[in-house]
Design an enzyme around this catalytic site. Structure first.
Site, PDB file in Angstrom:
ATOM      1  N   SER A 164       0.812  -1.235   0.000  1.00 44.48           N
ATOM      2  CA  SER A 164       0.000   0.000   0.000  1.00 44.48           C
ATOM      3  C   SER A 164       0.840   1.279   0.000  1.00 44.48           C
ATOM      4  O   SER A 164       0.544   2.205  -0.773  1.00 44.48           O
ATOM      5  CB  SER A 164      -0.960   0.021   1.197  1.00 44.48           C
ATOM      6  OG  SER A 164      -1.986  -0.891   0.981  1.00 44.48           O
TER       7      SER A 164
ATOM      8  N   LYS B 207      -9.761  -4.293  10.922  1.00 43.03           N
ATOM      9  CA  LYS B 207     -10.783  -3.767  10.014  1.00 43.03           C
ATOM     10  C   LYS B 207     -12.175  -3.726  10.655  1.00 43.03           C
ATOM     11  O   LYS B 207     -13.009  -2.913  10.278  1.00 43.03           O
ATOM     12  CB  LYS B 207     -10.860  -4.629   8.750  1.00 43.03           C
ATOM     13  CG  LYS B 207      -9.703  -4.436   7.804  1.00 43.03           C
ATOM     14  CD  LYS B 207      -9.926  -5.229   6.538  1.00 43.03           C
ATOM     15  CE  LYS B 207      -8.786  -5.046   5.572  1.00 43.03           C
ATOM     16  NZ  LYS B 207      -9.039  -5.657   4.266  1.00 43.03           N
TER      17      LYS B 207
ATOM     18  N   GLY C 230      -5.954 -11.840  -7.004  1.00 36.13           N
ATOM     19  CA  GLY C 230      -6.514 -10.672  -6.326  1.00 36.13           C
ATOM     20  C   GLY C 230      -5.748  -9.373  -6.513  1.00 36.13           C
ATOM     21  O   GLY C 230      -6.035  -8.391  -5.830  1.00 36.13           O
TER      22      GLY C 230
HETATM   23  P1  NDP Z   1     -10.607 -14.493   7.792  1.00 40.79           P
HETATM   24  O1  NDP Z   1      -9.601 -15.005   8.771  1.00 40.79           O
HETATM   25  O2  NDP Z   1     -11.674 -13.570   8.264  1.00 40.79           O
HETATM   26  O3  NDP Z   1     -11.342 -15.785   7.110  1.00 40.79           O
HETATM   27  C1  NDP Z   1     -10.611 -16.852   6.598  1.00 40.79           C
HETATM   28  C2  NDP Z   1     -11.562 -17.914   6.027  1.00 40.79           C
HETATM   29  O4  NDP Z   1     -10.740 -18.903   5.429  1.00 40.79           O
HETATM   30  C3  NDP Z   1     -12.443 -18.614   7.058  1.00 40.79           C
HETATM   31  O5  NDP Z   1     -13.704 -18.848   6.480  1.00 40.79           O
HETATM   32  C4  NDP Z   1     -11.691 -19.942   7.303  1.00 40.79           C
HETATM   33  O6  NDP Z   1     -12.553 -21.021   7.621  1.00 40.79           O
HETATM   34  C5  NDP Z   1     -11.122 -20.207   5.928  1.00 40.79           C
HETATM   35  N1  NDP Z   1      -9.912 -21.013   5.946  1.00 40.79           N
HETATM   36  C6  NDP Z   1      -8.720 -20.722   6.521  1.00 40.79           C
HETATM   37  N2  NDP Z   1      -7.814 -21.695   6.285  1.00 40.79           N
HETATM   38  C7  NDP Z   1      -8.466 -22.626   5.534  1.00 40.79           C
HETATM   39  C8  NDP Z   1      -8.070 -23.865   4.969  1.00 40.79           C
HETATM   40  N3  NDP Z   1      -6.820 -24.356   5.136  1.00 40.79           N
HETATM   41  N4  NDP Z   1      -8.975 -24.569   4.255  1.00 40.79           N
HETATM   42  C9  NDP Z   1     -10.214 -24.083   4.065  1.00 40.79           C
HETATM   43  N5  NDP Z   1     -10.669 -22.904   4.586  1.00 40.79           N
HETATM   44  C10 NDP Z   1      -9.786 -22.190   5.306  1.00 40.79           C
HETATM   45  O7  NDP Z   1      -9.744 -13.871   6.612  1.00 40.79           O
HETATM   46  P2  NDP Z   1     -10.128 -12.631   5.640  1.00 40.79           P
HETATM   47  O8  NDP Z   1     -11.488 -12.838   5.100  1.00 40.79           O
HETATM   48  O9  NDP Z   1      -9.802 -11.344   6.326  1.00 40.79           O
HETATM   49  O10 NDP Z   1      -9.010 -12.793   4.477  1.00 40.79           O
HETATM   50  C11 NDP Z   1      -9.044 -13.920   3.630  1.00 40.79           C
HETATM   51  C12 NDP Z   1      -8.051 -13.761   2.473  1.00 40.79           C
HETATM   52  O11 NDP Z   1      -8.369 -12.621   1.691  1.00 40.79           O
HETATM   53  C13 NDP Z   1      -6.592 -13.569   2.904  1.00 40.79           C
HETATM   54  O12 NDP Z   1      -5.817 -14.438   2.098  1.00 40.79           O
HETATM   55  C14 NDP Z   1      -6.305 -12.115   2.579  1.00 40.79           C
HETATM   56  O13 NDP Z   1      -4.925 -11.922   2.286  1.00 40.79           O
HETATM   57  C15 NDP Z   1      -7.177 -11.921   1.352  1.00 40.79           C
HETATM   58  N6  NDP Z   1      -7.560 -10.504   1.050  1.00 40.79           N
HETATM   59  C16 NDP Z   1      -7.225  -9.977  -0.169  1.00 40.79           C
HETATM   60  C17 NDP Z   1      -7.568  -8.678  -0.494  1.00 40.79           C
HETATM   61  C18 NDP Z   1      -7.157  -8.083  -1.826  1.00 40.79           C
HETATM   62  O14 NDP Z   1      -7.199  -6.867  -1.976  1.00 40.79           O
HETATM   63  N7  NDP Z   1      -6.799  -8.877  -2.818  1.00 40.79           N
HETATM   64  C19 NDP Z   1      -8.335  -7.804   0.441  1.00 40.79           C
HETATM   65  C20 NDP Z   1      -8.687  -8.480   1.674  1.00 40.79           C
HETATM   66  C21 NDP Z   1      -8.298  -9.783   1.951  1.00 40.79           C
HETATM   67  P3  NDP Z   1     -13.211 -21.179   9.110  1.00 40.79           P
HETATM   68  O15 NDP Z   1     -14.314 -20.166   9.128  1.00 40.79           O
HETATM   69  O16 NDP Z   1     -13.708 -22.564   9.134  1.00 40.79           O
HETATM   70  O17 NDP Z   1     -12.104 -20.894  10.076  1.00 40.79           O
END
Ligand code: NDP
Length: 260
Positions: free
Chosen positions: A16, A63, A225
């Protein structure tokens, strides 16, 4: 001199500052964008004021918690319950979410999307489900654990109770693949999903994840992304300056950072 910053933990990896400094420099603005590592999100507004910031971005894990500290929120941030952008307007600080509209700009090249499957049920999944639904897309969620109570307005599935339908778009919002080479769900299941899908999008950026490689193998048009990251920054920059600058020009300046 105008000051801007990214708040989060960690912040050292973030691109950023480079994106925003490239636009500040390219537009001839006397300003600088830095990083501020925080132990706890409760300090964000105090630090924002202490450093006389004009605007800031918020990344993980603050956030959601910072939302209660803003004087005002834009309608998307209020609905999603998460913000990534703060701006000073007079003596008030207003919070925005540009991740969601940034995602919609990133997928615009796919054309009309009627039905989407979101893999994951975290903060990003909530934001994307909301903005897709707002755009008239029929949204389903698939997650490894049951978080259906947080997704009342959508058809929610766990891996064990899911029979794939056909989708225009499949979006990986899980962190599977971020720091490893995992898939967001079982390979056979993802095979079945992709077999009846037109487009795939992984919110993880600058990485050819196994999710994207499988989409490629099955001839499903896909992208990572990077553009979502780019457009959330472009939109945030324009909010910092009350939409004074040309969006295409900001995009061009920021896109150059990825090409270095
Ligand atoms: P959160 O921690 O809020 O959510 C993560 C989700 O991933 C949960 O639903 C979790 O499941 C699931 N999960 C984690 N590990 C695994 C796995 N090994 N197998 C299956 N499911 C899995 O994360 P965020 O939503 O904040 O971020 C998610 C991704 O988005 C990150 O990689 C982040 O870098 C990316 N991102 C990209 C952006 C961009 O601009 N391109 C902007 C914002 C985010 P459970 O609920 O069961 O724990």
């Amino acid at each position: 001199m105008k000051y801007f910053a990214l708040f989060g933990n960690p912040v050292s990896h973030s691109i950023s500052p480079r994106l925003h400094n490239s636009a500040l420099c390219g537009l001839g603005i006397n300003g600088i964008y830095g990083r501020i590592l925080l132990e706890q999100g409760g300090d964000i507004i105090d630090k924002f004021k202490k450093y006389s910031l004009q605007g800031a971005n918020i990344t993980v894990p603050f956030k959601e918690s910072v939302i209660n500290l803003c004087d005002e929120l834009d309608s998307i941030a209020k609905e999603i319950g998460s913000i990534n952008t703060l701006v000073r307007i007079g003596d008030k600080i207003k919070g925005y979410n540009t991740d969601a509209p940034g995602f919609m700009m990133a997928i615009s090249e796919f054309g009309k999307i009627n039905k989407a499957l979101i893999l994951g049920a975290g903060g990003t999944a909530k934001a994307l489900a909301y903005i897709l639904d707002l755009s008239g897309v029929n949204v389903e969620i698939l997650n490894r654990s049951d978080k259906s109570e947080q997704f009342n307005n959508y058809k929610f599935h766990t891996h064990t109770n899911f029979t794939p339908g056909s989708y225009d778009l499949v979006v990986n919002t899980t962190s599977a693949g971020l720091c490893n080479d995992e898939l967001p769900c079982d390979k056979h299941l993802l095979n079945d999903i992709f077999s009846n899908s037109k487009f795939a999008f992984d919110v993880i950026y600058n990485k050819n994840t196994q999710f994207l490689r499988l989409a490629n193998e099955l001839n499903v048009q896909n992208k990572d992304g990077r553009d979502m990251l780019l457009y959330q920054a472009v939109l945030a920059f324009n909010i910092f300056f009350d939409n004074k600058f040309n969006q295409d020009k900001i995009t061009q300046l920021m896109r150059g950072v990825f090409e270095l």
